[in-house]
Design a protein around this motif. Structure first.
Motif, PDB file in Angstrom:
ATOM      1  N   ASN A 224       2.357   0.014  -2.904  1.00  0.00           N
ATOM      2  CA  ASN A 224       2.946  -1.022  -1.761  1.00  0.00           C
ATOM      3  C   ASN A 224       1.935  -2.441  -2.155  1.00  0.00           C
ATOM      4  OD1 ASN A 224       3.083   0.318   0.070  1.00  0.00           O
ATOM      5  ND2 ASN A 224       1.304   0.990  -0.411  1.00  0.00           N
ATOM      6  N   SER A 225       1.437  -2.671  -3.585  1.00  0.00           N
ATOM      7  CA  SER A 225       0.900  -4.062  -4.098  1.00  0.00           C
ATOM      8  C   SER A 225       0.390  -3.440  -5.706  1.00  0.00           C
ATOM      9  CB  SER A 225      -0.425  -4.140  -3.583  1.00  0.00           C
ATOM     10  OG  SER A 225      -1.492  -2.785  -3.600  1.00  0.00           O
ATOM     11  N   GLY A 226       0.473  -4.576  -6.296  1.00  0.00           N
ATOM     12  CA  GLY A 226      -0.202  -4.565  -7.358  1.00  0.00           C
ATOM     13  C   GLY A 226      -0.887  -3.920  -8.573  1.00  0.00           C
TER      14      GLY A 226
ATOM     15  N   ALA B  98      -0.587  -0.592  -7.901  1.00  0.00           N
ATOM     16  CA  ALA B  98       0.201   0.266  -9.320  1.00  0.00           C
ATOM     17  C   ALA B  98      -0.326  -0.035 -10.164  1.00  0.00           C
ATOM     18  CB  ALA B  98       1.523  -1.036  -9.591  1.00  0.00           C
ATOM     19  N   VAL B  99      -1.482  -0.834 -10.587  1.00  0.00           N
ATOM     20  CA  VAL B  99      -2.093  -0.160 -12.165  1.00  0.00           C
ATOM     21  C   VAL B  99      -2.888   0.902 -11.311  1.00  0.00           C
ATOM     22  CG1 VAL B  99      -4.323  -1.773 -13.109  1.00  0.00           C
ATOM     23  CG2 VAL B  99      -2.309  -2.555 -12.126  1.00  0.00           C
ATOM     24  N   GLU B 100      -3.901   0.797 -10.182  1.00  0.00           N
ATOM     25  CA  GLU B 100      -4.725   2.143  -9.898  1.00  0.00           C
ATOM     26  C   GLU B 100      -3.694   3.392 -10.290  1.00  0.00           C
ATOM     27  OE1 GLU B 100      -7.977   2.305  -8.807  1.00  0.00           O
ATOM     28  OE2 GLU B 100      -8.167   0.315  -8.637  1.00  0.00           O
TER      29      GLU B 100
ATOM     30  N   HIS C 238      -6.329  -7.642 -12.941  1.00  0.00           N
ATOM     31  CA  HIS C 238      -5.158  -6.398 -13.088  1.00  0.00           C
ATOM     32  C   HIS C 238      -4.974  -5.751 -11.459  1.00  0.00           C
ATOM     33  CE1 HIS C 238      -4.310  -6.171 -17.369  1.00  0.00           C
ATOM     34  NE2 HIS C 238      -5.202  -5.550 -17.522  1.00  0.00           N
ATOM     35  N   GLY C 239      -5.769  -7.058 -10.618  1.00  0.00           N
ATOM     36  CA  GLY C 239      -5.750  -6.404  -9.187  1.00  0.00           C
ATOM     37  C   GLY C 239      -7.214  -6.091  -8.014  1.00  0.00           C
ATOM     38  N   THR C 240      -6.833  -7.198  -7.278  1.00  0.00           N
ATOM     39  CA  THR C 240      -8.377  -6.342  -6.585  1.00  0.00           C
ATOM     40  C   THR C 240      -9.224  -4.806  -5.724  1.00  0.00           C
ATOM     41  OG1 THR C 240      -9.503  -8.162  -4.987  1.00  0.00           O
ATOM     42  CG2 THR C 240      -7.153  -6.390  -4.086  1.00  0.00           C
TER      43      THR C 240
ATOM     44  N   ALA D 272       1.733  -1.388 -19.679  1.00  0.00           N
ATOM     45  CA  ALA D 272       1.851  -3.107 -19.230  1.00  0.00           C
ATOM     46  C   ALA D 272       2.207  -3.428 -18.417  1.00  0.00           C
ATOM     47  CB  ALA D 272       2.895  -2.493 -20.166  1.00  0.00           C
ATOM     48  N   ASP D 273       0.557  -4.259 -17.345  1.00  0.00           N
ATOM     49  CA  ASP D 273       0.775  -4.642 -16.093  1.00  0.00           C
ATOM     50  C   ASP D 273       1.913  -5.593 -15.738  1.00  0.00           C
ATOM     51  OD1 ASP D 273       0.165  -5.989 -13.774  1.00  0.00           O
ATOM     52  OD2 ASP D 273      -1.902  -6.141 -13.975  1.00  0.00           O
ATOM     53  N   GLU D 274       3.265  -5.320 -15.704  1.00  0.00           N
ATOM     54  CA  GLU D 274       4.024  -6.380 -15.608  1.00  0.00           C
ATOM     55  C   GLU D 274       4.135  -6.172 -14.093  1.00  0.00           C
ATOM     56  OE1 GLU D 274       7.257  -7.138 -18.076  1.00  0.00           O
ATOM     57  OE2 GLU D 274       6.564  -5.970 -19.586  1.00  0.00           O
ATOM     58  N   VAL D 275       3.288  -6.272 -13.817  1.00  0.00           N
ATOM     59  CA  VAL D 275       3.023  -6.948 -11.764  1.00  0.00           C
ATOM     60  C   VAL D 275       3.789  -8.093 -11.593  1.00  0.00           C
ATOM     61  CG1 VAL D 275       1.756  -7.830 -10.048  1.00  0.00           C
ATOM     62  CG2 VAL D 275       1.399  -5.629 -11.443  1.00  0.00           C
ATOM     63  N   MET D 276       3.586  -9.541 -12.693  1.00  0.00           N
ATOM     64  CA  MET D 276       3.630 -10.709 -12.814  1.00  0.00           C
ATOM     65  C   MET D 276       4.805 -11.337 -13.930  1.00  0.00           C
ATOM     66  SD  MET D 276       1.472 -14.610 -13.040  1.00  0.00           S
ATOM     67  CE  MET D 276       0.331 -14.328 -12.184  1.00  0.00           C
ATOM     68  N   THR D 277       4.805 -10.038 -14.221  1.00  0.00           N
ATOM     69  CA  THR D 277       5.816 -10.494 -16.154  1.00  0.00           C
ATOM     70  C   THR D 277       7.510  -9.625 -15.777  1.00  0.00           C
ATOM     71  OG1 THR D 277       5.033  -9.399 -17.641  1.00  0.00           O
ATOM     72  CG2 THR D 277       4.518 -11.497 -17.046  1.00  0.00           C
TER      73      THR D 277
ATOM     74  N   GLY E 140       4.666  -4.943  -9.624  1.00  0.00           N
ATOM     75  CA  GLY E 140       4.975  -5.376  -8.473  1.00  0.00           C
ATOM     76  C   GLY E 140       5.491  -6.788  -7.886  1.00  0.00           C
ATOM     77  N   LYS E 141       5.202  -8.265  -7.448  1.00  0.00           N
ATOM     78  CA  LYS E 141       5.637  -9.248  -6.943  1.00  0.00           C
ATOM     79  C   LYS E 141       6.742  -9.313  -6.703  1.00  0.00           C
ATOM     80  CE  LYS E 141       1.331 -11.336  -8.717  1.00  0.00           C
ATOM     81  NZ  LYS E 141       0.979 -11.979  -7.999  1.00  0.00           N
ATOM     82  N   GLY E 142       7.536  -9.638  -8.200  1.00  0.00           N
ATOM     83  CA  GLY E 142       9.041  -9.299  -8.199  1.00  0.00           C
ATOM     84  C   GLY E 142      10.072  -8.480  -7.487  1.00  0.00           C
TER      85      GLY E 142
HETATM   86  C1  LIG Z   1      -0.782  -9.008 -13.490  1.00  0.00           C
HETATM   87  C2  LIG Z   1      -1.104  -9.077 -12.716  1.00  0.00           C
HETATM   88  N1  LIG Z   1      -1.301  -7.090 -11.858  1.00  0.00           N
HETATM   89  C3  LIG Z   1      -1.986  -7.311 -11.086  1.00  0.00           C
HETATM   90  C4  LIG Z   1      -1.642  -7.678  -9.727  1.00  0.00           C
HETATM   91  C5  LIG Z   1      -1.858  -7.212  -8.304  1.00  0.00           C
HETATM   92  O1  LIG Z   1      -1.106  -8.011  -7.726  1.00  0.00           O
HETATM   93  P1  LIG Z   1      -1.176  -7.896  -5.988  1.00  0.00           P
HETATM   94  O2  LIG Z   1      -2.121  -8.985  -5.160  1.00  0.00           O
HETATM   95  O3  LIG Z   1      -0.137  -7.520  -5.309  1.00  0.00           O
HETATM   96  O4  LIG Z   1      -2.401  -6.351  -5.931  1.00  0.00           O
HETATM   97  C6  LIG Z   1      -1.865  -9.516 -10.019  1.00  0.00           C
HETATM   98  C7  LIG Z   1      -1.929  -9.971  -8.211  1.00  0.00           C
HETATM   99  O5  LIG Z   1      -1.625 -11.604  -8.954  1.00  0.00           O
HETATM  100  C8  LIG Z   1      -1.797  -9.756 -11.698  1.00  0.00           C
HETATM  101  O6  LIG Z   1      -1.221 -10.678 -11.563  1.00  0.00           O
END
Ligand SMILES: Cc1ncc(COP(=O)(O)O)c(C=O)c1O
Length: 437
Positions: free
Chosen positions: A97-99, A102-104, A133-135, A238-243, A267-269
């Motif tokens: 559900n969130s970036g 996805a990283v986790e 990479h996320g919160t 590769a964390d492509e959540v933004m890219t 994620g995101k897009g």
């Molecule tokens: C590269 C990258 N990875 C992970 C995240 C975390 O995504 P989310 O805020 O959807 O949990 C972000 C959020 O800005 C991000 O830029």
């Protein structure tokens, strides 16, 4: 009094009322150009009729099924499409559900891969300073984002990190430029120091987003990193959540460097702001190890592979590909880069302009000759964003806690007139800032 916790307690934010395309209106009727697609999310703009139609259609069929009881057609379709579009053998998809999730999930899959192969000592990850990479606590442990780590540091894992590959602020090599890729070789040294038998994976953002503002690694960096990972038998994440999903001029940014990671976080897009959705693409090597071992994926969320989210994401991906948005981002890269680069001539506070596709960063400095940043207490990033907002423009903060930077990342289908307006508003806002600092 509001009962909703805001990022800054006590701050009064405008109330969003509606949005269409690249434009957002607040409840007072003020209009803003969405120059960062929210948090680099709204790749197709707001209110896209085909995405809304897909959302309505799926809502009328089924909006929830737990993935242990049912598979669902939208999730199957999305996974199939992502597997077709992703390079190499990244052909298994896990939806969350969130970036951060996805990283986790990518980290968990990497750990499980080694555990299934009988190599449980491989459990450390190496990331970079100046990264996000996320919160969640695992993803934050891998993030070199001092502000977001504050207050929870005691719960974070002490993973090693190497310098960010910044061409503007090269920290790795005093001889750079010319670039000797010592920023990539820092991973080799870090893996050796940790012991290759103890390292499960390396995680990078192909272009650093929220911690520095569209920091693009030097040519050859990602290829070198792939070689280093292969040499030490370490997985590349590769964390492509933004890219990802077209933002950087290819479906995955890593394709710009012909590099195929073992795991990719999206994620995101992927949901483009219509639903919360994210995912992991896993290479065959990872999935084969699990299939030959326990045969079970030991991770999951209540809303994983949600049919409503998947139907929307699958429509977003289809539109992105059908409308050639990754190619368009690549075609407009020099146009946007040149227009933003021209601002360097008239604005002494602008230290650097860099980016890839439709993801750009502006770094603000006190002294351009020496690249000296403003003291962070002066809150120059925040003041610039306020100047933008006053001028009817929304951008996204990307300070790394030391340097001031913002992200520019409009919807991928912004018209060329809207992009010209974006640059004009940035120009005007830099002028406002110059009278203020
Ligand atoms: C590269 C990258 N990875 C992970 C995240 C975390 O995504 P989310 O805020 O959807 O949990 C972000 C959020 O800005 C991000 O830029």
């Amino acid at each position: 009094m509001s009962h909703l916790l805001k990022p800054r307690l006590g701050e009064t934010l405008p109330t969003v009322a509606r949005a269409q395309g690249c434009w957002v209106w607040d409840a007072a009727g003020r209009r803003y150009l969405d120059g960062s697609a929210g948090a680099v999310v709204v790749s197709l703009g707001h209110g896209h009729p085909e995405v809304l139609a897909a959302l309505r259609e799926q809502a009328g069929l089924v909006t929830y099924a737990v993935r242990a009881q049912f598979t669902n057609e939208p999730a199957e379709r999305l996974a199939r499409r992502l597997a077709e579009l992703a390079p190499g053998d990244l052909d298994s998809v896990y939806l969350v559900n969130s970036g951060s999730e996805a990283v986790e999930a990518a980290v968990r899959l990497a750990l499980q891969h080694w555990s299934e192969l009988g190599r449980p000592s491989k459990r450390r990850f190496i990331s970079r300073h100046g990264s996000y990479h996320g919160t969640t606590l695992g993803a934050l442990s891998l993030s070199g984002h001092p502000v977001r780590r504050r207050h929870v540091e005691p719960l974070l894992h002490p993973f090693p990190a190497v310098p960010q590959p910044s061409r503007y602020r090269c920290a790795a090599s005093p001889a750079c430029p010319p670039c000797d890729l010592s920023c990539a070789d820092a991973f080799d040294a870090a893996i050796r120091a940790a012991g290759p038998d103890d390292v499960a994976g390396v995680i990078v953002e192909p272009v650093v987003g929220a911690t520095g503002g569209a920091v693009v690694a030097p040519p050859g960096y990602h290829q070198r990193l792939r070689e280093i990972c292969d040499r030490h038998d370490v997985l590349l994440i590769a964390d492509e959540v933004m890219t990802g999903v077209g933002r950087c001029g290819a479906f995955l940014a890593m394709e710009r460097w012909d590099t195929v990671p073992d795991l990719v976080a999206l994620g995101k897009g992927l949901g483009a702001g219509y639903v919360p959705v994210a995912g992991v693409l896993a290479g065959r090597r990872v999935v084969d190890a699990i299939a030959a071992g326990s045969g079970q994926v030991f991770t999951g969320h209540t809303h994983s592979a949600n049919p409503l989210a998947a139907a929307v994401a699958s429509t977003v991906v289809d539109i992105t590909v059908r409308d050639g948005l990754p190619e368009r981002a690549r075609r407009l890269e020099p146009v946007l880069g040149a227009a933003l680069g021209d601002l360097l001539e008239s604005h002494r506070l602008l230290g650097d302009v860099r980016g890839l596709g439709m993801l750009w960063g502006l770094e603000l400095v006190e002294d351009r000759a020496t690249r000296r940043p403003f003291p962070r207490e002066r809150q120059v990033t925040e003041r610039f964003l306020a100047a933008c907002r006053a001028n009817g423009l929304l951008l996204y903060p990307a300070s790394d806690g030391v340097n001031d930077a913002v992200l520019v990342g409009p919807p991928l289908n912004a018209t060329e007139d809207e992009l010209a307006e974006l640059v004009r508003l940035i120009d005007a806002s830099l002028t406002t800032l110059e009278t203020d600092v």
